[in-house]
Design an enzyme around this catalytic site. Structure first.
Site, PDB file in Angstrom:
ATOM      1  N   GLU A  71       0.808  -1.229   0.000  1.00  0.00           N
ATOM      2  CA  GLU A  71       0.000   0.000   0.000  1.00  0.00           C
ATOM      3  C   GLU A  71       0.840   1.278   0.000  1.00  0.00           C
ATOM      4  O   GLU A  71       0.437   2.278  -0.596  1.00  0.00           O
ATOM      5  CB  GLU A  71      -0.957  -0.005   1.202  1.00  0.00           C
ATOM      6  CG  GLU A  71      -2.135  -0.970   1.059  1.00  0.00           C
ATOM      7  CD  GLU A  71      -1.754  -2.423   1.349  1.00  0.00           C
ATOM      8  OE1 GLU A  71      -0.680  -2.650   1.928  1.00  0.00           O
ATOM      9  OE2 GLU A  71      -2.533  -3.321   0.992  1.00  0.00           O
ATOM     10  N   PHE A  96      -6.258   0.077   5.369  1.00  0.00           N
ATOM     11  CA  PHE A  96      -4.859  -0.085   4.983  1.00  0.00           C
ATOM     12  C   PHE A  96      -4.309   1.222   4.402  1.00  0.00           C
ATOM     13  O   PHE A  96      -3.179   1.610   4.684  1.00  0.00           O
ATOM     14  CB  PHE A  96      -4.699  -1.221   3.978  1.00  0.00           C
ATOM     15  CG  PHE A  96      -5.073  -2.579   4.527  1.00  0.00           C
ATOM     16  CD1 PHE A  96      -5.251  -2.759   5.895  1.00  0.00           C
ATOM     17  CD2 PHE A  96      -5.244  -3.668   3.695  1.00  0.00           C
ATOM     18  CE1 PHE A  96      -5.598  -4.005   6.419  1.00  0.00           C
ATOM     19  CE2 PHE A  96      -5.583  -4.921   4.209  1.00  0.00           C
ATOM     20  CZ  PHE A  96      -5.763  -5.088   5.569  1.00  0.00           C
TER      21      PHE A  96
END
Lengths: 331, 280
Positions: A71, A96
């Site tokens: 991410e 996330f």
């Protein structure tokens, strides 16, 4: 005219109903439709599985990338693309993006005012059986603390479609908070949305219920309808644009009804309730009672319904809490 | 402006070190060690005809991009940008002074700075995104990301390295200032990076290892990019932390600091000796 079929406008309530679409589905379709009209739109994702990226990948393969399970790189690369004139949609779990890649969101998106949109799935407690690692009650607090970050929480698939298009048109970083499952439809075809706006869904004089996001707004409406049998008339505000926020509707509500109750599938710290409290404390002080996820992680897994009950966010709990507050303040 | 031949480049490097010494004296403090080690890298990028940039038009659409990920070493970057003509050399005196745009870590309000850096491990992901967008647009601009070796301990570097190879970004170049030190001491003692070149190779990069203070070796590597079509290129420049001054070299003590008047006088004396040598 027999035999002619009126095409349903994409994003309309009928279109959503006909296809049984979720907020994620319509967000992804809005990305696709925006990309059809504007070749700056790109759609990137972090190994999101069956969450609707395929149609974009098929139609615009040169503007679609899967960054895998990474991410920080996903967000950083989106910012790099935006600096070259692209308008990337980052599709990943909201939790996330805003926690694991928090510093990339802060510096690469907020500080640089990058024209990147985060479409955050799996927010709140929809992933009930997945356990606390996949529950997400912090994203709104984190996102809205970042200067220049727009924070949107559509209430249903109609709102998700329209607000995704609004995000695409907005210059600057936007976080769109999405749940996952198909949800109750709140809006009909007359609905319209704007960044910084809100919708008054029910009128009433005794209390204002301010809610945002999937399930919470539908729950607020159901609670308001149920409260009528107890002779309580509740105003319901969908505060889908959490930042920038519609200060006017909050001040007007505070002045009209006094008491405000907020409903959100997010921690009561830093989210919708906090936003409302910040505004009314400064401009029209009234009691604000916040209903949301408690300041603790879930100890037990369970269905979405179970988790909503645990947090007091099901219709019965919200109805009872609002009625209790109204009785308390009427005395 | 392109300078050819090693002598003017060496002289320019010394001039940049001179600026760094000055900024370490006049400001509240500077990241001396990493600035001194990256000096030849910046010199070759900006003055040996590697980076296609235009100081009169910093946002020129077809430019090469330099993402200076090791933003702590801003003194060296500012000196290079000023010498290259992005802003007046006289403005360097404003380094870390109240009201100045020359902050301790670079921000985008400075002409020639592509990205605000200093929080480490951020530059390469951004570089990946720029390289992807430029390839999509058939834009000739390449992306050079200058990394410190210490910041390669950040996971985001390796996420980005993995993706650059996966996407076949041969318009992306990493230059690592491998000076062997981080704030707390030698990298190999704090958190080992070796075998460093092997790590990049195993992530799908073509690697060239050079002496990072040898402008000829640096130039040779940076003028034959990409090393292989379809793959990102990595230049590991072996450098010395604090290179160029006897009292700052090869120690982490001068990772960050402020020169006393005496240290400044000594720096000037040593640097003028090097200048005479380069000019002789």
């Amino acid at each position: 005219m027999t035999g002619t079929v009126t095409p349903l406008a994409p994003g309309s309530a009928d279109w959503v109903r006909r296809h049984g679409l979720s907020a994620i589905d319509t967000c992804r379709l809005a990305q696709l439709h925006a990309a059809d009209a504007d070749n700056r739109i790109t759609s990137i994702e972090g190994d999101l599985g069956d969450c609707g990226g395929d149609a974009f990948a098929e139609r615009h393969p040169e503007r679609w990338y899967d960054f895998g399970i990474a991410e920080a790189n996903l967000v950083g690369a989106a910012a790099g693309m935006a600096s070259r004139g692209k308008i990337p949609f980052v599709n990943t779990f909201g939790g996330f993006a805003l926690t694991r890649a928090c510093e990339q969101v802060r510096l690469e998106l907020a500080y640089h005012q990058s024209n990147v949109k985060i479409a955050g799935t799996f927010t709140g407690i929809v992933a009930g059986f997945s356990g606390p690692t996949h529950h997400c009650g912090e994203d709104l607090a984190i996102a809205r603390a970042m200067p220049g970050m727009v924070v949107l929480a559509p209430a249903d698939a109609v709102a998700a479609y329209q607000l995704t298009l609004a995000a695409a048109r907005w210059q600057g970083p936007v976080y769109v908070r999405l749940g996952i499952d198909p949800t109750d439809q709140v809006y009909d075809d007359s609905a319209s949305f704007s960044i910084g706006g809100s919708t008054v869904l029910r009128e009433g004089e005794d209390v204002t219920i301010v809610a945002a996001g999937l399930t919470s707004v539908a729950t607020a409406v159901a609670a308001a309808d149920s409260l009528r049998s107890q002779d309580i008339r509740a105003r319901v505000v969908d505060l889908y644009s959490i930042k920038p926020v519609d200060r006017e509707v909050l001040v007007e509500s505070a002045r009209r009804t006094g008491l405000i109750v907020t409903v959100e599938e997010h921690s009561t710290i830093g989210g919708v309730g906090a936003t409302v409290a910040e505004v009314v404390a400064a401009e029209a002080p009234v009691p604000v009672r916040m209903l949301g996820m408690p300041d603790e992680y879930a100890h037990e897994i369970g269905s979405y319904e179970t988790q909503l009950r645990r947090c007091g966010l099901d219709v019965d709990s919200v109805t009872a809490a609002v009625a209790g507050e109204v009785r308390r303040w009427r005395r | 402006m392109t300078t050819t031949g090693t002598r003017p480049l060496t002289e320019l490097a010394t001039r940049i070190r001179h600026h760094i010494a000055e900024l370490a004296t006049t400001s509240p403090g500077a990241h001396v060690g990493g600035s001194m080690s990256v000096t030849e890298i910046l010199t070759v990028l900006y003055f040996d005809g590697v980076l296609r940039v235009d100081p009169d038009d910093p946002q020129w659409n077809d430019r090469d991009h330099l993402i200076y990920s090791k933003g702590h070493a801003s003194a060296a970057l500012y000196a290079a940008l000023a010498e290259r003509g992005f802003f007046p050399v006289a403005e360097l005196a404003a380094y870390k002074q109240p009201g100045s745009r020359l902050a301790g870590h670079p921000s985008r309000s400075i002409p020639g700075v592509e990205w605000a850096t200093g929080s480490l491990g951020h530059g390469l992901p951004v570089g990946v995104g720029i390289a992807l967008a430029n390839r999509h647009d058939h834009n000739p601009g390449r992306v050079f990301v200058v990394l410190g070796d210490g910041e390669c301990q950040e996971g985001s570097i390796w996420e980005a390295a993995m993706s650059a190879a996966h996407f076949g970004l041969d318009n992306l170049v990493v230059v690592v200032d491998r000076n062997g030190f981080q704030e707390d001491g030698p990298t190999e003692e704090i958190m080992a990076l070796e075998p460093f070149a092997d790590k990049w190779r195993s992530f799908g990069w073509q690697v060239s290892e050079v002496d990072g203070h040898d402008v000829t070796q640096l130039g040779d590597a940076l003028h034959r990019l990409p090393f292989t079509a379809g793959q990102p290129s990595c230049v590991i420049a072996r450098t010395e932390k604090g290179h160029g001054l006897s009292f700052t070299a090869n120690t982490h003590t001068w990772h960050y600091g402020k020169f006393s008047a005496e240290q400044y006088r000594q720096a000037l004396a040593e640097l003028s000796g090097q200048r005479a040598e380069a000019g002789s």
